[in-house]
Structures are given as structure tokens and as C-alpha cells.
Motif scaffolding. Sequence first.
Motif, PDB file in Angstrom:
ATOM      1  N   LYS A 225      32.263 -58.762 -25.251  1.00  0.00           N
ATOM      2  CA  LYS A 225      31.518 -59.750 -24.475  1.00  0.00           C
ATOM      3  C   LYS A 225      30.608 -60.630 -25.325  1.00  0.00           C
ATOM      4  N   GLY A 226      30.556 -60.361 -26.627  1.00  0.00           N
ATOM      5  CA  GLY A 226      29.704 -61.153 -27.499  1.00  0.00           C
ATOM      6  C   GLY A 226      28.252 -60.733 -27.452  1.00  0.00           C
ATOM      7  N   GLU A 227      27.978 -59.554 -26.879  1.00  0.00           N
ATOM      8  CA  GLU A 227      26.596 -59.071 -26.785  1.00  0.00           C
ATOM      9  C   GLU A 227      26.163 -58.356 -28.062  1.00  0.00           C
ATOM     10  N   ALA A 228      27.115 -57.706 -28.735  1.00  0.00           N
ATOM     11  CA  ALA A 228      26.790 -56.959 -29.952  1.00  0.00           C
ATOM     12  C   ALA A 228      27.285 -57.667 -31.210  1.00  0.00           C
ATOM     13  N   TYR A 229      27.940 -58.804 -31.018  1.00  0.00           N
ATOM     14  CA  TYR A 229      28.462 -59.571 -32.142  1.00  0.00           C
ATOM     15  C   TYR A 229      28.593 -61.019 -31.717  1.00  0.00           C
ATOM     16  N   THR A 230      28.257 -61.926 -32.625  1.00  0.00           N
ATOM     17  CA  THR A 230      28.366 -63.346 -32.328  1.00  0.00           C
ATOM     18  C   THR A 230      29.660 -63.898 -32.928  1.00  0.00           C
TER      19      THR A 230
ATOM     20  N   LEU B  34      39.088 -47.784 -26.740  1.00  0.00           N
ATOM     21  CA  LEU B  34      40.005 -48.899 -26.991  1.00  0.00           C
ATOM     22  C   LEU B  34      39.371 -50.206 -26.547  1.00  0.00           C
ATOM     23  N   SER B  35      39.673 -51.250 -27.290  1.00  0.00           N
ATOM     24  CA  SER B  35      39.313 -52.600 -26.851  1.00  0.00           C
ATOM     25  C   SER B  35      40.575 -53.441 -26.911  1.00  0.00           C
ATOM     26  N   GLY B  36      41.027 -53.895 -25.753  1.00  0.00           N
ATOM     27  CA  GLY B  36      42.260 -54.662 -25.683  1.00  0.00           C
ATOM     28  C   GLY B  36      42.118 -56.113 -26.083  1.00  0.00           C
TER      29      GLY B  36
ATOM     30  N   PRO C  32      32.402 -66.791 -33.921  1.00  0.00           N
ATOM     31  CA  PRO C  32      32.253 -68.188 -34.350  1.00  0.00           C
ATOM     32  C   PRO C  32      32.789 -69.190 -33.342  1.00  0.00           C
ATOM     33  N   ASN C  33      33.749 -68.737 -32.499  1.00  0.00           N
ATOM     34  CA  ASN C  33      34.322 -69.634 -31.496  1.00  0.00           C
ATOM     35  C   ASN C  33      34.998 -68.799 -30.411  1.00  0.00           C
ATOM     36  N   ASP C  34      35.623 -69.462 -29.465  1.00  0.00           N
ATOM     37  CA  ASP C  34      36.284 -68.759 -28.362  1.00  0.00           C
ATOM     38  C   ASP C  34      37.719 -68.381 -28.677  1.00  0.00           C
ATOM     39  N   VAL C  35      38.186 -68.753 -29.848  1.00  0.00           N
ATOM     40  CA  VAL C  35      39.573 -68.480 -30.218  1.00  0.00           C
ATOM     41  C   VAL C  35      39.731 -67.122 -30.901  1.00  0.00           C
ATOM     42  N   VAL C  36      38.744 -66.753 -31.719  1.00  0.00           N
ATOM     43  CA  VAL C  36      38.815 -65.497 -32.466  1.00  0.00           C
ATOM     44  C   VAL C  36      39.009 -64.320 -31.517  1.00  0.00           C
ATOM     45  N   GLN C  37      39.993 -63.473 -31.839  1.00  0.00           N
ATOM     46  CA  GLN C  37      40.302 -62.332 -30.994  1.00  0.00           C
ATOM     47  C   GLN C  37      40.064 -61.027 -31.738  1.00  0.00           C
ATOM     48  N   LEU C  38      40.217 -59.926 -31.008  1.00  0.00           N
ATOM     49  CA  LEU C  38      40.058 -58.618 -31.629  1.00  0.00           C
ATOM     50  C   LEU C  38      40.903 -57.592 -30.890  1.00  0.00           C
ATOM     51  N   GLY C  39      41.153 -56.493 -31.547  1.00  0.00           N
ATOM     52  CA  GLY C  39      41.779 -55.321 -30.955  1.00  0.00           C
ATOM     53  C   GLY C  39      41.211 -54.135 -31.698  1.00  0.00           C
ATOM     54  N   ILE C  40      40.644 -53.184 -30.993  1.00  0.00           N
ATOM     55  CA  ILE C  40      39.970 -52.065 -31.654  1.00  0.00           C
ATOM     56  C   ILE C  40      40.467 -50.748 -31.072  1.00  0.00           C
ATOM     57  N   ALA C  41      40.734 -49.789 -31.963  1.00  0.00           N
ATOM     58  CA  ALA C  41      41.105 -48.446 -31.529  1.00  0.00           C
ATOM     59  C   ALA C  41      40.295 -47.433 -32.320  1.00  0.00           C
ATOM     60  N   VAL C  42      39.730 -46.467 -31.614  1.00  0.00           N
ATOM     61  CA  VAL C  42      38.951 -45.407 -32.253  1.00  0.00           C
ATOM     62  C   VAL C  42      39.598 -44.068 -31.895  1.00  0.00           C
ATOM     63  N   THR C  43      39.944 -43.283 -32.923  1.00  0.00           N
ATOM     64  CA  THR C  43      40.537 -41.971 -32.682  1.00  0.00           C
ATOM     65  C   THR C  43      39.658 -40.879 -33.272  1.00  0.00           C
ATOM     66  N   ASP C  44      39.789 -39.681 -32.735  1.00  0.00           N
ATOM     67  CA  ASP C  44      39.038 -38.522 -33.211  1.00  0.00           C
ATOM     68  C   ASP C  44      39.749 -37.957 -34.436  1.00  0.00           C
ATOM     69  N   VAL C  45      39.037 -37.869 -35.545  1.00  0.00           N
ATOM     70  CA  VAL C  45      39.660 -37.387 -36.774  1.00  0.00           C
ATOM     71  C   VAL C  45      40.096 -35.925 -36.643  1.00  0.00           C
TER      72      VAL C  45
ATOM     73  N   ALA D  75      31.505 -48.242 -24.333  1.00  0.00           N
ATOM     74  CA  ALA D  75      30.506 -49.244 -23.951  1.00  0.00           C
ATOM     75  C   ALA D  75      30.155 -50.139 -25.140  1.00  0.00           C
ATOM     76  N   SER D  76      30.134 -49.545 -26.335  1.00  0.00           N
ATOM     77  CA  SER D  76      29.849 -50.335 -27.536  1.00  0.00           C
ATOM     78  C   SER D  76      30.944 -51.362 -27.786  1.00  0.00           C
ATOM     79  N   LEU D  77      32.196 -50.948 -27.601  1.00  0.00           N
ATOM     80  CA  LEU D  77      33.306 -51.885 -27.793  1.00  0.00           C
ATOM     81  C   LEU D  77      33.273 -53.000 -26.751  1.00  0.00           C
ATOM     82  N   THR D  78      32.918 -52.645 -25.537  1.00  0.00           N
ATOM     83  CA  THR D  78      32.811 -53.651 -24.472  1.00  0.00           C
ATOM     84  C   THR D  78      31.728 -54.672 -24.798  1.00  0.00           C
TER      85      THR D  78
END
Length: 254
Positions: free
Chosen positions: A39-44, A67-69, A46-59, A32-35
Motif C-alpha cells: 500500500k506504500g505505507e512502509a515504502y515509498t 505472500l504479497s501478490g 517511485p511511481n505507480d508502475v513499479v511492481q513487487l512479488g514477495i514470498a516468505v518461507t519458514d527456514v 501485515a508488514s507485506l500489506t
Amino acid sequence: DYVLDDVEKHTGFNPYENELEIYTNFDPAIQASLTAVEKGEAYTFPNDVVQLGIAVTDVKNGSIVALSGGRGYKAKGLNRATDISRQPGSTAKPLIDYAMYIQNISQSTYAMFLDEPTTYSNGTKITDYDNGYKGLITMRYALQDSRNIPALLAFQEVAKQDKTILEDFAHSIGINYGEELYESASIGGFNGMSPLGVAAAYATFGRSGYYIEPYSFTKVVNLETGEEYKNSYTKTEVMEETTAFMVNNILIGV
């Protein structure tokens, strides 16, 4: 999408045609945090072009936790957490350079490097983000300030002893650098890593030197046939515990 594809790949069950119970280690709160970031709710952004990909694994067990695609991800679209193969840049320095330098050359985070005008073996000049030099510095400082020249020197020193040490280690933590490990890999100049791959490789430091290939599910039960598929993981020792401890100690201070 990633879990369903992974299930079909490993079990042969079709999640769209078979009635299945799928057990994962995904954490709804982290997801839910990644979502919220997407959506720009937890981070602003700078524009609509900047992308991301996030993966969290259990150590501890290597499982995928979240995952955030990417922003605006569409079903069955490009998953930027798992499907891209990009240059890791300075993220590669602990993985490609310093771990094997510590293990094979100097068992100290305060090993000294001379940050001065330097070239690759072919004579090509290498520079830093500030186009300057810091002189004699420790490995700890070199990594914390992400200096390029000490990273190359560490790579070259190990390669001089035996380049296969670097190649075998890279492969052992899931890094696909291509046909040859060039010196430019010392500063992350190679294609071949996704956010999920980076997460899995870095977890090795927090796992005392053991690598686990990331996985998305632990068990699948086919409710139509009663078949059960258990997805067990394997821990592979890829570096000494002391090596993992020292690299981890530097990274904690970054």
C-alpha cells in the motif's frame, strides 16, 4: 486465494462449497508488514508502475509464512509471488554456480578466480555491471560484488567435470530452467523462477542442505463429513552440510 486453490488442488475439497477448517503457518504480523509495503505505507515507490512479488518461507519447516501478490492485487488476479516465471539474474549465482563448485571442485570460500576478459564457450563476450575487471579475486569477493565472470568460470569448471551435477542440483531445489541448462544460466539468464521458488531454494542453505517444497497449509478438516487431510512435508538432502554452511557464510557477509 493461494491457500484456497492449494487446498482444493491437494484435498479435492471445494473451499467455496464445503465448510472447512484450514490450518496454515501464515504469520499475521509478517503478512501485515507485506500489506503495508504493497500500500506504500512502509515504502515509498517511485511511481505507480513499479511492481513487487514477495514470498516468505519458514527456514525450519519450509512452510509459507506470508505472500504479497503485488500492488493493487485483485481477487483471483495475477499473483506475482507465485505465478510469474522470470529471470532470477544474479540471485541465481549461489544456486547455479557456487554451491556445486564448492562441493565438487574446491571446499573453500577463498578459492581464487581470475576476473579478466572472458567469453562463453560459443565465443560470445561476457561483461560485468562496471565493464571492468578485478583480476585475481576470491569466490567470497566475487559473490559479494556479484561478478559475472567468476560465476561463469565456476559454472564451466563444474560442467567440465559433469554438467549433470549442475542440472540435477538445479532440479533438486525446484528450479525449472527449461530444456537445457545453458551457460547463460550462470548469471541468471533463464526464465523459470518466482519469488516463492527463490525463497524455497535459498532456504536450503539455511537448512544445512535440505530442500522442502513450500506448502501453504498443514491440515484441513471437512466439518460436513469429518474427513481430515494432513499435509506433511518432506526434507530432501540436496547438498552437503559443509557446502550449505559455506555459501550461507558468504551470503551473511553480503
